[in-house]
Design a protein around this motif. Structure first.
Motif, short mmCIF file in Angstrom:
data_model
loop_
_atom_site.label_atom_id
_atom_site.label_comp_id
_atom_site.label_asym_id
_atom_site.label_seq_id
_atom_site.Cartn_x
_atom_site.Cartn_y
_atom_site.Cartn_z
N LYS A 121 0.83 -1.21 0.00
CA LYS A 121 0.00 0.00 0.00
C LYS A 121 0.86 1.26 0.00
O LYS A 121 0.52 2.26 -0.65
N LEU A 122 1.98 1.22 0.71
CA LEU A 122 2.87 2.38 0.76
C LEU A 122 3.56 2.61 -0.59
O LEU A 122 3.82 3.75 -0.97
N ILE A 123 3.84 1.52 -1.31
CA ILE A 123 4.40 1.69 -2.66
C ILE A 123 3.37 2.37 -3.56
O ILE A 123 3.71 3.29 -4.33
N GLN A 124 2.11 1.93 -3.47
CA GLN A 124 1.07 2.56 -4.27
C GLN A 124 0.89 4.02 -3.89
O GLN A 124 0.67 4.88 -4.75
N LEU A 125 1.00 4.32 -2.60
CA LEU A 125 0.91 5.71 -2.14
C LEU A 125 2.02 6.55 -2.78
O LEU A 125 1.76 7.67 -3.24
N SER A 126 3.24 6.03 -2.83
CA SER A 126 4.34 6.78 -3.44
C SER A 126 4.09 7.02 -4.92
O SER A 126 4.40 8.10 -5.45
N ALA A 258 -4.96 9.46 -0.77
CA ALA A 258 -5.62 9.45 0.54
C ALA A 258 -6.17 8.06 0.86
O ALA A 258 -6.11 7.61 2.00
N GLN A 259 -6.72 7.38 -0.16
CA GLN A 259 -7.24 6.03 0.04
C GLN A 259 -6.11 5.06 0.37
O GLN A 259 -6.27 4.18 1.23
N SER A 260 -4.97 5.22 -0.28
CA SER A 260 -3.82 4.36 0.02
C SER A 260 -3.35 4.57 1.46
O SER A 260 -2.95 3.61 2.14
N LYS A 261 -3.40 5.81 1.93
CA LYS A 261 -3.02 6.09 3.32
C LYS A 261 -3.97 5.40 4.29
O LYS A 261 -3.55 4.87 5.33
N VAL A 262 -5.27 5.40 3.98
CA VAL A 262 -6.25 4.73 4.83
C VAL A 262 -5.97 3.24 4.89
O VAL A 262 -5.96 2.62 5.97
N GLU A 263 -5.73 2.64 3.73
CA GLU A 263 -5.50 1.19 3.69
C GLU A 263 -4.20 0.82 4.41
O GLU A 263 -4.13 -0.21 5.09
N ALA A 264 -3.16 1.66 4.25
CA ALA A 264 -1.91 1.39 4.95
C ALA A 264 -2.09 1.52 6.46
O ALA A 264 -1.55 0.72 7.24
N ALA A 265 -2.85 2.53 6.90
CA ALA A 265 -3.10 2.71 8.33
C ALA A 265 -3.92 1.56 8.90
O ALA A 265 -3.70 1.11 10.02
N GLU A 266 -4.86 1.06 8.11
CA GLU A 266 -5.67 -0.08 8.55
C GLU A 266 -4.79 -1.32 8.72
O GLU A 266 -4.94 -2.09 9.69
N LYS A 267 -3.86 -1.52 7.80
CA LYS A 267 -2.93 -2.64 7.92
C LYS A 267 -2.04 -2.49 9.15
O LYS A 267 -1.68 -3.50 9.79
N ALA A 268 -1.69 -1.27 9.49
CA ALA A 268 -0.86 -1.05 10.68
C ALA A 268 -1.59 -1.46 11.94
O ALA A 268 -1.00 -2.04 12.87
N VAL A 269 -2.90 -1.17 12.01
CA VAL A 269 -3.70 -1.59 13.17
C VAL A 269 -3.73 -3.12 13.25
O VAL A 269 -3.53 -3.71 14.33
N LEU A 270 -3.98 -3.77 12.12
CA LEU A 270 -4.03 -5.24 12.11
C LEU A 270 -2.67 -5.84 12.47
O LEU A 270 -2.60 -6.87 13.15
N ARG A 271 -1.61 -5.20 12.02
CA ARG A 271 -0.27 -5.70 12.33
C ARG A 271 -0.02 -5.69 13.83
O ARG A 271 0.51 -6.66 14.40
N GLU A 272 -0.40 -4.59 14.50
CA GLU A 272 -0.18 -4.51 15.94
C GLU A 272 -1.05 -5.51 16.69
O GLU A 272 -0.60 -6.12 17.67
#
Length: 443
Positions: A121-126, A258-272
């Motif tokens: 997701k972060l690659i897509q954001l870049s 902005a959508q990529s940031k949301v998806e990356a942040a969601e993955k961060a929650v699941l990771r933790e």
């Protein structure tokens, strides 16, 4: 005496002879200028480096999920000295060696797997941010490119009006010597000529500034915009602001980012949260040695081991819950920013359509104004020669005619800017957009 003004865009090539200091300056099309700007812009390079960095970070995470192999070895010279005792031998001096290989493979690493998905997701954001940077660069380049053409066209118009007023001043002085007009009309004509010369100096300065800005963007000193066509036909692809907003919400790279940031942040929650699941590994170790763990001499031997390892942190002082809370806050922030970006994109698309529609109407109106100004100059000059109008009326008519021509040129360039802004607002890619507009401008 009648005037026959040159076509507005046909004036532009003439101005290069008046203001260009280097007669061998290279002419570049809008598309060529954009390609040069892409190669020269630091912001574009930075955005590309961000993509490289994101892909490298993904590679690091992926590497943790693949087999890890480590070779090790130790070659030593050992010496053991015993205290004087008949039961123990004397000093020992011997070499030792120990070497082998260790292989480890992750069997269960849920948090690392989620982190790998997050890196995608972060690659897509870049990549989305690179698209935004390229669009912003094209918008800046177009403004600089058209500003030069507009400044040069204004220089030609000012020079044309100066010549007309100078001829008018010559006639006024001749009539004043014959006591046919008052001295005030001569003075007003002289004043108008001085004002025009002052405006010419300012216009030359503005043209120089515009050229410097274009050179900064393209990295090409002395590059001159190629002359553009007078009949530029630009039509909107959308029937109204609602249609433009709908396409923009589906295609705008800012929303994608902005959508990529949301998806990356969601993955961060699941990771933790996934850190509550133990990490499990399969390991294999092989070792050959002729010394023990304390380097005491022992028979040469080979040792191999297969094992399943797991790790699970029992207590971290509340750090785990804190990480989840922080990641959840980042996710909520990203969701809010996405909603804000959607509102901004919709507003921008609607406004761009309305501005383009107004620019189209303005262009039609300024064309009529130029026609009226042409007729007014001819009629006023005839009236002045017939004695039914003052020479100052001719000056006013010439000023209105020059103003109408400048308004027409400005309206045409503003119409082109408004069209590009509408296309960028709905998510059009700048590279094909630059090529299309360049073809229309320079045909």
């Amino acid at each position: 005496m009648s005037i026959s003004p040159l076509p507005v865009f046909a004036l532009i090539p003439l101005c290069f002879a008046l203001v260009a200091a280097d007669s061998a300056a290279e002419e570049i099309t809008l598309s060529q200028a954009y390609q040069l700007a892409l190669e020269h812009a630091p912001d574009v390079d930075i955005a590309r480096f961000q993509i490289d960095g994101a892909e490298a970070r993904k590679g690091q995470v992926l590497g943790k999920l693949l087999p890890q192999a480590t070779a090790f070895g130790q070659w030593s010279k050992n010496k053991i000295s015993y205290e004087s005792d008949p039961l123990f031998p004397g000093d020992l001096d011997y070499p030792g060696q120990r070497y082998g290989v260790s292989v480890r493979q992750s069997l269960l690493a849920v948090s690392d797997g989620i982190e790998l998905s997050r890196q995608n997701k972060l690659i897509q954001l870049s990549k989305d941010e690179l698209r935004i940077t390229e669009a912003e660069l094209f918008s800046e380049l177009l403004e600089a490119y058209l500003d030069i053409l507009l400044s040069d066209a204004e220089l030609v118009l000012l020079n044309d009006e100066i010549l007309s007023v100078a001829a008018q001043l010559k006639e006024a002085r001749a009539l004043f010597k014959k006591n046919l007009i008052p001295v005030t009309e001569v003075l007003e004509t002289e004043s108008r000529l001085d004002i025009l010369k002052s405006d010419l100096i300012m216009a030359e300065g503005q043209a120089a500034v515009s050229r410097e800005f274009l050179s900064t963007l393209t990295g090409l000193p002395g590059g001159e915009p190629m002359a553009v066509t007078e009949n530029l036909a630009l039509l909107a692809r959308f029937s109204g602001p609602d249609a433009a907003a709908t396409v923009a919400l589906a295609s705008d790279p800012s929303i994608d980012a902005a959508q990529s940031k949301v998806e990356a942040a969601e993955k961060a929650v699941l990771r933790e949260k996934a850190r509550w699941v133990p990490d499990v590994y399969l390991s294999y170790n092989y070792q050959h040695s002729d010394v023990g763990f304390d380097n005491q001499r022992s028979p040469s031997r080979d040792t191999s081991t297969f094992a399943i390892d797991f790790s699970y942190p029992i207590f971290e002082g509340g750090a785990r819950l804190a990480r989840i809370k922080g990641a959840s806050a980042e996710y909520s922030t990203a969701v809010t920013k996405l909603r804000a970006q959607q509102l901004d994109t919709e507003t921008r698309a609607r406004s761009a359509w309305l501005i383009f529609d107004a620019a189209t109407q303005r262009l039609l109106s300024t064309k009529k104004a130029v026609t009226s100004a042409d007729v007014n100059v001819i009629a006023t000059r005839r009236s002045a020669k017939a004695g039914t109008a003052r020479y100052t009326d001719v000056l006013l008519a010439l000023a209105q005619h020059s103003r109408a021509l400048r308004d027409l040129i400005d309206a045409r360039f503003f119409h082109a800017r408004a069209w590009v802004e509408l296309e960028l607002a709905v998510g059009a890619s700048p590279a094909p957009l630059a090529k299309t507009l360049s073809t229309l401008l320079h045909r």
